[in-house]
Design a protein around this motif. Sequence first.
Motif, PDB file in Angstrom:
ATOM      1  N   CYS A 126      -7.731  -4.115   7.876  1.00  0.00           N
ATOM      2  CA  CYS A 126      -8.225  -5.387   8.436  1.00  0.00           C
ATOM      3  C   CYS A 126      -8.870  -6.278   7.359  1.00  0.00           C
ATOM      4  N   SER A 127      -8.811  -5.880   6.097  1.00  0.00           N
ATOM      5  CA  SER A 127      -9.471  -6.681   5.050  1.00  0.00           C
ATOM      6  C   SER A 127      -8.743  -8.004   4.783  1.00  0.00           C
ATOM      7  N   GLY A 128      -7.449  -8.019   5.065  1.00  0.00           N
ATOM      8  CA  GLY A 128      -6.674  -9.247   4.811  1.00  0.00           C
ATOM      9  C   GLY A 128      -6.153  -9.331   3.383  1.00  0.00           C
ATOM     10  N   SER A 129      -6.623  -8.476   2.473  1.00  0.00           N
ATOM     11  CA  SER A 129      -6.162  -8.543   1.074  1.00  0.00           C
ATOM     12  C   SER A 129      -5.452  -7.270   0.647  1.00  0.00           C
ATOM     13  N   ALA A 130      -5.098  -6.436   1.610  1.00  0.00           N
ATOM     14  CA  ALA A 130      -4.476  -5.159   1.246  1.00  0.00           C
ATOM     15  C   ALA A 130      -3.161  -4.953   1.979  1.00  0.00           C
ATOM     16  N   THR A 131      -2.254  -4.245   1.299  1.00  0.00           N
ATOM     17  CA  THR A 131      -1.001  -3.853   1.926  1.00  0.00           C
ATOM     18  C   THR A 131      -0.884  -2.344   1.777  1.00  0.00           C
ATOM     19  N   ILE A 132      -0.628  -1.663   2.875  1.00  0.00           N
ATOM     20  CA  ILE A 132      -0.394  -0.212   2.798  1.00  0.00           C
ATOM     21  C   ILE A 132       1.090   0.019   3.061  1.00  0.00           C
ATOM     22  N   ILE A 133       1.746   0.652   2.095  1.00  0.00           N
ATOM     23  CA  ILE A 133       3.179   0.923   2.255  1.00  0.00           C
ATOM     24  C   ILE A 133       3.356   2.442   2.283  1.00  0.00           C
ATOM     25  N   GLU A 134       3.741   2.970   3.448  1.00  0.00           N
ATOM     26  CA  GLU A 134       3.870   4.421   3.595  1.00  0.00           C
ATOM     27  C   GLU A 134       5.331   4.851   3.463  1.00  0.00           C
ATOM     28  N   ASN A 135       5.531   6.162   3.469  1.00  0.00           N
ATOM     29  CA  ASN A 135       6.875   6.746   3.304  1.00  0.00           C
ATOM     30  C   ASN A 135       7.563   6.218   2.058  1.00  0.00           C
ATOM     31  N   THR A 136       6.790   6.039   1.008  1.00  0.00           N
ATOM     32  CA  THR A 136       7.299   5.445  -0.231  1.00  0.00           C
ATOM     33  C   THR A 136       6.762   6.232  -1.414  1.00  0.00           C
TER      34      THR A 136
END
Length: 373
Positions: free
Chosen positions: A169-179
Amino acid sequence: MNTDAIVIGGGIAGLATAHRLLQSEMAVTILERGHCGREASWAGAGILSPLLPWNYAEPVTRLTQLSNKLYPGFIETLRQQTGIDPEYQASGMLVLPDSSTLPPEHDEARYQRNSAEAWCARHALALQRVRSHEIAPALACNEEALWLPETSQVRNPRLLQALIASITCSGSATIIENTEVTDWKVERGRVRSIRTSGGDEYSAACYIVTAGAWSRQLLREYGSKLEIRPVRGQILLFKLPPGMLSPIVLREREDFYLIPRRDGHILAGSTVEEAGFNREATSEARGGLLAKAHTLLAALAEDTLASHWAGLRPGSPGNIPVIDRHPDIGNLYLNSGHYRYGVTMAPGSALILGNMILGQPQPLDVTPYRWPA
Ligand SMILES: Cc1cc2nc3c(=O)[nH]c(=O)nc-3n(C[C@H](O)[C@H](O)[C@H](O)COP(=O)(O)OP(=O)(O)OC[C@H]3O[C@@H](n4cnc5c(N)ncnc54)[C@H](O)[C@@H]3O)c2cc1C
Protein backbone atom coordinates in the motif's frame (compact mmCIF):
# COMPACT_ATOMS: atom_id res chain seq x y z
CA MET A 1 9.77 0.02 -15.19
CA ASN A 2 10.99 2.95 -13.10
CA THR A 3 12.63 1.78 -9.90
CA ASP A 4 15.53 2.90 -7.70
CA ALA A 5 16.26 -0.44 -6.08
CA ILE A 6 15.64 -4.06 -6.94
CA VAL A 7 15.42 -6.39 -3.94
CA ILE A 8 15.90 -10.06 -4.82
CA GLY A 9 14.16 -12.36 -2.33
CA GLY A 10 11.00 -11.57 -0.38
CA GLY A 11 11.75 -13.07 3.04
CA ILE A 12 12.06 -11.03 6.23
CA ALA A 13 15.46 -9.64 5.13
CA GLY A 14 14.14 -8.45 1.75
CA LEU A 15 10.82 -7.15 3.03
CA ALA A 16 12.38 -5.26 5.96
CA THR A 17 15.00 -3.76 3.62
CA ALA A 18 12.32 -2.70 1.13
CA HIS A 19 10.24 -1.21 3.97
CA ARG A 20 13.25 0.81 5.14
CA LEU A 21 14.01 2.15 1.63
CA LEU A 22 10.37 3.05 1.05
CA GLN A 23 10.45 5.19 4.19
CA SER A 24 13.20 7.19 2.47
CA GLU A 25 11.03 7.74 -0.58
CA MET A 26 12.85 5.31 -2.85
CA ALA A 27 10.93 3.32 -5.47
CA VAL A 28 11.50 -0.38 -4.87
CA THR A 29 10.81 -3.57 -6.82
CA ILE A 30 10.89 -6.94 -5.07
CA LEU A 31 11.50 -10.00 -7.22
CA GLU A 32 10.55 -13.26 -5.50
CA ARG A 33 10.98 -16.76 -6.88
CA GLY A 34 7.87 -18.12 -5.15
CA HIS A 35 5.59 -16.17 -2.82
CA CYS A 36 6.93 -13.55 -0.43
CA GLY A 37 7.48 -14.68 3.13
CA ARG A 38 7.01 -18.40 2.57
CA GLU A 39 10.53 -19.77 3.14
CA ALA A 40 12.73 -19.62 6.27
CA SER A 41 11.08 -16.45 7.55
CA TRP A 42 7.71 -18.15 7.68
CA ALA A 43 9.14 -21.43 9.02
CA GLY A 44 10.97 -19.76 11.92
CA ALA A 45 9.88 -19.54 15.51
CA GLY A 46 9.93 -15.79 16.16
CA ILE A 47 12.06 -15.61 19.31
CA LEU A 48 13.71 -12.17 19.24
CA SER A 49 16.99 -13.18 20.86
CA PRO A 50 19.81 -15.64 20.42
CA LEU A 51 18.94 -18.74 22.42
CA LEU A 52 21.92 -18.40 24.76
CA PRO A 53 22.99 -14.83 24.03
CA TRP A 54 26.11 -15.04 26.21
CA ASN A 55 27.62 -17.66 23.88
CA TYR A 56 27.77 -15.41 20.82
CA ALA A 57 30.37 -12.94 19.62
CA GLU A 58 29.85 -9.18 20.05
CA PRO A 59 28.70 -8.50 16.44
CA VAL A 60 25.70 -10.78 17.05
CA THR A 61 24.97 -9.05 20.36
CA ARG A 62 25.26 -5.55 18.90
CA LEU A 63 22.97 -6.29 15.95
CA THR A 64 20.46 -8.00 18.24
CA GLN A 65 20.47 -5.12 20.71
CA LEU A 66 20.03 -2.58 17.92
CA SER A 67 17.11 -4.58 16.52
CA ASN A 68 15.56 -5.04 19.97
CA LYS A 69 15.59 -1.27 20.36
CA LEU A 70 13.95 -0.78 16.95
CA TYR A 71 11.33 -3.52 17.29
CA PRO A 72 8.59 -1.66 19.25
CA GLY A 73 8.58 1.26 16.77
CA PHE A 74 8.82 -1.10 13.77
CA ILE A 75 5.78 -3.07 14.97
CA GLU A 76 3.80 0.05 15.86
CA THR A 77 4.44 1.57 12.41
CA LEU A 78 3.31 -1.64 10.72
CA ARG A 79 0.23 -1.89 12.91
CA GLN A 80 -0.78 1.67 12.09
CA GLN A 81 -0.11 1.19 8.38
CA THR A 82 -1.93 -2.14 8.03
CA GLY A 83 -4.08 -2.90 11.09
CA ILE A 84 -2.32 -6.29 11.35
CA ASP A 85 -1.10 -7.26 14.84
CA PRO A 86 2.13 -9.33 14.69
CA GLU A 87 1.66 -10.27 18.39
CA TYR A 88 4.95 -8.77 19.51
CA GLN A 89 5.27 -9.46 23.25
CA ALA A 90 7.87 -9.76 26.00
CA SER A 91 6.90 -13.26 27.08
CA GLY A 92 10.28 -13.84 28.75
CA MET A 93 12.51 -16.88 28.36
CA LEU A 94 13.06 -19.57 30.98
CA VAL A 95 16.38 -21.36 30.46
CA LEU A 96 16.66 -24.82 31.98
CA PRO A 97 20.40 -24.78 31.99
CA ASP A 98 23.38 -26.98 31.57
CA SER A 99 26.10 -24.43 31.12
CA SER A 100 28.81 -27.01 30.51
CA THR A 101 27.78 -27.59 26.90
CA LEU A 102 27.33 -25.49 23.81
CA PRO A 103 24.66 -26.39 21.26
CA PRO A 104 26.02 -29.06 18.94
CA GLU A 105 26.22 -26.96 15.78
CA HIS A 106 28.47 -24.42 17.46
CA ASP A 107 31.96 -24.03 16.16
CA GLU A 108 33.66 -23.32 19.48
CA ALA A 109 36.48 -21.35 17.92
CA ARG A 110 34.03 -18.72 16.72
CA TYR A 111 31.74 -18.62 19.74
CA GLN A 112 32.34 -17.41 23.22
CA ARG A 113 31.72 -19.22 26.44
CA ASN A 114 30.63 -16.77 29.09
CA SER A 115 29.00 -16.83 32.45
CA ALA A 116 25.36 -15.91 31.89
CA GLU A 117 25.25 -13.65 34.97
CA ALA A 118 28.37 -11.66 34.12
CA TRP A 119 27.33 -11.30 30.51
CA CYS A 120 23.79 -10.13 31.34
CA ALA A 121 25.10 -7.62 33.88
CA ARG A 122 27.54 -6.25 31.29
CA HIS A 123 24.79 -5.91 28.67
CA ALA A 124 22.12 -4.53 31.03
CA LEU A 125 19.85 -7.54 30.47
CA ALA A 126 17.68 -8.63 33.41
CA LEU A 127 18.38 -12.16 34.65
CA GLN A 128 17.15 -14.00 37.74
CA ARG A 129 17.73 -17.44 39.19
CA VAL A 130 14.37 -19.13 39.82
CA ARG A 131 12.75 -22.54 40.22
CA SER A 132 11.06 -23.34 36.92
CA HIS A 133 7.61 -23.80 38.52
CA GLU A 134 7.65 -20.19 39.75
CA ILE A 135 7.43 -19.11 36.10
CA ALA A 136 5.89 -22.10 34.33
CA PRO A 137 3.92 -24.33 36.76
CA ALA A 138 2.69 -26.63 33.97
CA LEU A 139 6.20 -27.94 33.19
CA ALA A 140 6.94 -31.53 34.17
CA CYS A 141 10.17 -30.51 35.89
CA ASN A 142 10.75 -28.10 38.75
CA GLU A 143 14.43 -27.27 38.69
CA GLU A 144 16.91 -24.40 39.02
CA ALA A 145 16.57 -22.18 35.98
CA LEU A 146 17.54 -18.80 34.58
CA TRP A 147 14.76 -16.32 33.91
CA LEU A 148 15.19 -13.64 31.24
CA PRO A 149 11.98 -11.60 31.64
CA GLU A 150 12.73 -9.17 28.79
CA THR A 151 13.09 -11.71 25.97
CA SER A 152 10.43 -11.02 23.33
CA GLN A 153 8.77 -12.94 20.55
CA VAL A 154 6.75 -12.12 17.46
CA ARG A 155 4.38 -14.22 15.41
CA ASN A 156 6.56 -14.22 12.32
CA PRO A 157 3.90 -15.17 9.70
CA ARG A 158 1.86 -12.17 10.88
CA LEU A 159 4.88 -9.89 10.83
CA LEU A 160 5.50 -10.95 7.22
CA GLN A 161 1.84 -10.36 6.34
CA ALA A 162 2.05 -6.88 7.85
CA LEU A 163 5.25 -6.08 5.95
CA ILE A 164 3.79 -7.27 2.64
CA ALA A 165 0.61 -5.23 3.24
CA SER A 166 2.58 -2.12 4.19
CA ILE A 167 4.87 -2.39 1.15
CA THR A 168 1.94 -3.04 -1.18
CA CYS A 169 0.00 0.00 0.00
CA SER A 170 3.03 2.34 -0.05
CA GLY A 171 2.40 3.35 -3.67
CA SER A 172 6.15 3.22 -4.50
CA ALA A 173 6.71 -0.52 -4.53
CA THR A 174 6.12 -3.36 -6.94
CA ILE A 175 6.16 -6.97 -5.77
CA ILE A 176 6.70 -9.48 -8.56
CA GLU A 177 6.24 -13.10 -7.45
CA ASN A 178 6.89 -16.43 -9.18
CA THR A 179 9.93 -14.81 -10.75
CA GLU A 180 13.38 -16.28 -10.20
CA VAL A 181 16.45 -14.17 -10.89
CA THR A 182 18.90 -16.31 -12.85
CA ASP A 183 21.44 -14.06 -14.54
CA TRP A 184 23.55 -10.96 -14.02
CA LYS A 185 24.80 -8.48 -16.56
CA VAL A 186 27.84 -6.83 -14.96
CA GLU A 187 30.00 -4.32 -16.84
CA ARG A 188 32.77 -2.00 -15.66
CA GLY A 189 32.17 -2.70 -11.97
CA ARG A 190 28.41 -2.20 -12.02
CA VAL A 191 25.36 -4.39 -12.41
CA ARG A 192 23.61 -3.18 -15.58
CA SER A 193 20.60 -5.54 -15.40
CA ILE A 194 19.36 -8.87 -14.18
CA ARG A 195 17.48 -11.55 -16.03
CA THR A 196 14.76 -13.86 -14.76
CA SER A 197 13.84 -17.45 -15.56
CA GLY A 198 10.99 -16.09 -17.69
CA GLY A 199 13.54 -14.20 -19.84
CA ASP A 200 12.58 -10.72 -18.60
CA GLU A 201 15.27 -8.15 -17.90
CA TYR A 202 15.12 -5.62 -15.02
CA SER A 203 17.39 -2.72 -14.22
CA ALA A 204 17.71 -0.20 -11.40
CA ALA A 205 20.26 2.04 -9.71
CA CYS A 206 21.02 -0.61 -7.09
CA TYR A 207 20.49 -4.33 -6.56
CA ILE A 208 20.06 -5.92 -3.14
CA VAL A 209 20.36 -9.66 -2.67
CA THR A 210 18.25 -10.99 0.20
CA ALA A 211 17.83 -14.54 -1.07
CA GLY A 212 18.47 -16.26 2.28
CA ALA A 213 19.98 -19.75 2.01
CA TRP A 214 20.10 -19.31 -1.78
CA SER A 215 22.08 -16.05 -1.76
CA ARG A 216 25.46 -17.58 -2.64
CA GLN A 217 23.94 -19.76 -5.35
CA LEU A 218 22.17 -16.76 -6.89
CA LEU A 219 25.31 -14.59 -6.85
CA ARG A 220 27.45 -17.33 -8.43
CA GLU A 221 30.99 -16.00 -9.15
CA TYR A 222 30.11 -12.64 -7.55
CA GLY A 223 29.51 -14.41 -4.23
CA SER A 224 32.25 -17.03 -4.30
CA LYS A 225 33.88 -15.76 -1.09
CA LEU A 226 30.65 -15.95 0.90
CA GLU A 227 30.16 -18.77 3.40
CA ILE A 228 26.35 -18.73 3.42
CA ARG A 229 24.87 -22.24 3.29
CA PRO A 230 21.47 -23.88 3.89
CA VAL A 231 20.89 -25.33 7.37
CA ARG A 232 17.60 -27.15 7.76
CA GLY A 233 15.40 -26.54 10.78
CA GLN A 234 12.26 -28.51 11.64
CA ILE A 235 9.57 -27.50 14.06
CA LEU A 236 6.29 -28.87 15.45
CA LEU A 237 3.11 -26.93 16.16
CA PHE A 238 0.68 -28.04 18.89
CA LYS A 239 -2.76 -26.67 19.71
CA LEU A 240 -3.68 -26.45 23.39
CA PRO A 241 -6.19 -24.27 25.21
CA PRO A 242 -4.80 -20.73 25.75
CA GLY A 243 -2.91 -20.02 28.98
CA MET A 244 -1.19 -23.40 29.46
CA LEU A 245 2.28 -21.86 29.15
CA SER A 246 3.24 -18.21 29.07
CA PRO A 247 7.05 -17.94 28.77
CA ILE A 248 9.37 -19.30 26.10
CA VAL A 249 11.10 -22.35 27.62
CA LEU A 250 14.56 -23.39 26.49
CA ARG A 251 16.14 -26.71 27.49
CA GLU A 252 19.75 -25.65 27.12
CA ARG A 253 21.37 -29.08 27.07
CA GLU A 254 19.24 -30.22 24.14
CA ASP A 255 19.04 -26.89 22.32
CA PHE A 256 15.26 -27.39 22.40
CA TYR A 257 12.55 -24.80 23.00
CA LEU A 258 8.81 -24.29 23.43
CA ILE A 259 7.17 -21.05 22.32
CA PRO A 260 3.61 -20.33 23.42
CA ARG A 261 1.38 -18.11 21.27
CA ARG A 262 -1.52 -16.13 22.70
CA ASP A 263 -4.21 -18.38 21.19
CA GLY A 264 -2.84 -21.59 22.77
CA HIS A 265 -0.63 -22.75 19.92
CA ILE A 266 2.80 -23.94 21.09
CA LEU A 267 5.80 -24.33 18.78
CA ALA A 268 8.43 -26.94 19.64
CA GLY A 269 11.77 -26.82 17.90
CA SER A 270 14.07 -27.04 16.34
CA THR A 271 16.51 -29.26 14.52
CA VAL A 272 19.79 -27.96 13.10
CA GLU A 273 20.68 -30.15 10.11
CA GLU A 274 23.17 -30.03 7.26
CA ALA A 275 20.88 -31.43 4.55
CA GLY A 276 21.80 -29.23 1.59
CA PHE A 277 18.78 -27.67 -0.12
CA ASN A 278 16.46 -30.48 0.99
CA ARG A 279 13.65 -28.96 3.04
CA GLU A 280 11.57 -32.04 3.59
CA ALA A 281 10.09 -32.55 7.05
CA THR A 282 11.22 -36.00 8.26
CA SER A 283 9.60 -38.60 10.50
CA GLU A 284 12.83 -38.94 12.56
CA ALA A 285 12.76 -35.25 13.44
CA ARG A 286 9.04 -35.41 14.18
CA GLY A 287 9.56 -38.31 16.60
CA GLY A 288 12.55 -36.67 18.31
CA LEU A 289 10.87 -33.29 18.78
CA LEU A 290 7.62 -34.89 19.92
CA ALA A 291 9.44 -36.91 22.61
CA LYS A 292 11.31 -33.83 23.89
CA ALA A 293 8.13 -31.73 23.90
CA HIS A 294 6.18 -34.39 25.79
CA THR A 295 8.96 -34.78 28.38
CA LEU A 296 8.86 -31.06 29.09
CA LEU A 297 5.07 -30.59 29.02
CA ALA A 298 2.89 -33.70 29.18
CA ALA A 299 -0.01 -32.12 27.25
CA LEU A 300 2.21 -31.91 24.17
CA ALA A 301 1.39 -35.28 22.67
CA GLU A 302 0.38 -36.85 19.37
CA ASP A 303 -3.30 -35.84 19.80
CA THR A 304 -2.49 -32.13 20.22
CA LEU A 305 0.03 -32.02 17.34
CA ALA A 306 -1.35 -29.76 14.61
CA SER A 307 1.50 -29.41 12.13
CA HIS A 308 5.16 -30.09 11.30
CA TRP A 309 7.38 -28.25 8.81
CA ALA A 310 10.94 -27.49 7.80
CA GLY A 311 12.78 -24.42 6.54
CA LEU A 312 16.28 -23.60 5.32
CA ARG A 313 18.17 -21.07 7.40
CA PRO A 314 20.89 -19.01 5.73
CA GLY A 315 23.76 -20.45 7.80
CA SER A 316 26.87 -18.37 8.36
CA PRO A 317 30.08 -18.62 10.42
CA GLY A 318 29.46 -17.39 13.95
CA ASN A 319 25.88 -16.47 12.98
CA ILE A 320 27.23 -13.15 11.66
CA PRO A 321 25.39 -11.92 8.55
CA VAL A 322 26.86 -9.99 5.64
CA ILE A 323 25.29 -6.54 5.33
CA ASP A 324 27.39 -4.71 2.79
CA ARG A 325 28.16 -3.51 -0.70
CA HIS A 326 30.07 -5.90 -2.99
CA PRO A 327 33.84 -5.21 -2.75
CA ASP A 328 34.16 -4.68 -6.55
CA ILE A 329 30.65 -4.04 -7.84
CA GLY A 330 29.51 -0.61 -6.72
CA ASN A 331 25.73 -1.02 -6.94
CA LEU A 332 25.39 -4.59 -5.65
CA TYR A 333 24.44 -5.14 -1.98
CA LEU A 334 23.82 -8.13 0.26
CA ASN A 335 21.74 -8.52 3.42
CA SER A 336 21.91 -12.22 4.21
CA GLY A 337 23.40 -14.97 6.38
CA HIS A 338 21.38 -14.28 9.52
CA TYR A 339 21.32 -18.03 10.21
CA ARG A 340 19.28 -18.73 13.37
CA TYR A 341 18.32 -15.11 14.08
CA GLY A 342 17.05 -13.46 10.90
CA VAL A 343 13.74 -12.41 12.44
CA THR A 344 15.55 -11.04 15.49
CA MET A 345 18.04 -9.08 13.40
CA ALA A 346 15.67 -7.85 10.66
CA PRO A 347 15.06 -4.20 11.64
CA GLY A 348 18.71 -3.53 12.54
CA SER A 349 20.04 -5.15 9.38
CA ALA A 350 17.57 -3.22 7.21
CA LEU A 351 18.54 0.03 8.91
CA ILE A 352 22.26 -0.61 8.32
CA LEU A 353 21.80 -1.55 4.67
CA GLY A 354 19.49 1.40 4.06
CA ASN A 355 21.98 3.82 5.65
CA MET A 356 24.73 2.39 3.47
CA ILE A 357 22.72 2.90 0.28
CA LEU A 358 21.55 6.36 1.30
CA GLY A 359 24.97 7.48 2.58
CA GLN A 360 23.69 8.06 6.11
CA PRO A 361 25.66 7.54 9.36
CA GLN A 362 25.56 4.10 10.95
CA PRO A 363 24.33 3.43 14.49
CA LEU A 364 27.22 1.00 15.15
CA ASP A 365 30.51 -0.24 13.73
CA VAL A 366 29.51 -2.19 10.61
CA THR A 367 32.91 -3.70 9.78
CA PRO A 368 32.01 -7.16 11.24
CA TYR A 369 29.25 -7.45 8.60
CA ARG A 370 31.57 -6.87 5.62
CA TRP A 371 31.34 -8.77 2.35
CA PRO A 372 34.53 -10.89 2.35
CA ALA A 373 36.94 -9.62 -0.34
C1 LIG B 1 12.90 -23.92 12.25
C2 LIG B 1 13.43 -22.52 12.28
C3 LIG B 1 13.32 -21.77 13.44
C4 LIG B 1 13.80 -20.46 13.48
N1 LIG B 1 13.60 -19.70 14.59
C5 LIG B 1 13.99 -18.40 14.62
C6 LIG B 1 13.73 -17.59 15.75
O1 LIG B 1 13.11 -18.03 16.73
N2 LIG B 1 14.16 -16.30 15.74
C7 LIG B 1 14.83 -15.78 14.67
O2 LIG B 1 15.22 -14.61 14.72
N3 LIG B 1 15.08 -16.52 13.57
C8 LIG B 1 14.68 -17.83 13.52
N4 LIG B 1 14.95 -18.60 12.43
C9 LIG B 1 15.83 -18.08 11.39
C10 LIG B 1 15.12 -17.14 10.47
O3 LIG B 1 13.89 -17.71 10.09
C11 LIG B 1 16.02 -16.85 9.25
O4 LIG B 1 17.28 -16.36 9.67
C12 LIG B 1 15.38 -15.78 8.36
O5 LIG B 1 14.06 -16.13 8.06
C13 LIG B 1 16.14 -15.58 7.08
O6 LIG B 1 15.42 -14.66 6.31
P1 LIG B 1 15.76 -14.38 4.79
O7 LIG B 1 14.84 -13.34 4.32
O8 LIG B 1 17.22 -14.16 4.68
O9 LIG B 1 15.48 -15.80 4.07
P2 LIG B 1 14.12 -16.45 3.52
O10 LIG B 1 12.99 -16.20 4.42
O11 LIG B 1 14.43 -17.86 3.19
O12 LIG B 1 13.83 -15.62 2.21
C14 LIG B 1 14.64 -15.72 1.05
C15 LIG B 1 13.72 -15.54 -0.14
O13 LIG B 1 14.52 -15.44 -1.32
C16 LIG B 1 13.82 -16.10 -2.37
N5 LIG B 1 14.77 -16.44 -3.43
C17 LIG B 1 15.80 -17.32 -3.37
N6 LIG B 1 16.47 -17.35 -4.53
C18 LIG B 1 15.84 -16.47 -5.37
C19 LIG B 1 16.05 -16.06 -6.72
N7 LIG B 1 17.04 -16.59 -7.46
N8 LIG B 1 15.21 -15.15 -7.27
C20 LIG B 1 14.19 -14.62 -6.53
N9 LIG B 1 13.95 -14.97 -5.25
C21 LIG B 1 14.76 -15.89 -4.67
C22 LIG B 1 13.21 -17.33 -1.69
O14 LIG B 1 12.14 -17.86 -2.43
C23 LIG B 1 12.79 -16.73 -0.35
O15 LIG B 1 11.45 -16.28 -0.35
C24 LIG B 1 14.45 -19.91 12.34
C25 LIG B 1 14.53 -20.65 11.16
C26 LIG B 1 14.01 -21.94 11.12
C27 LIG B 1 14.09 -22.72 9.83
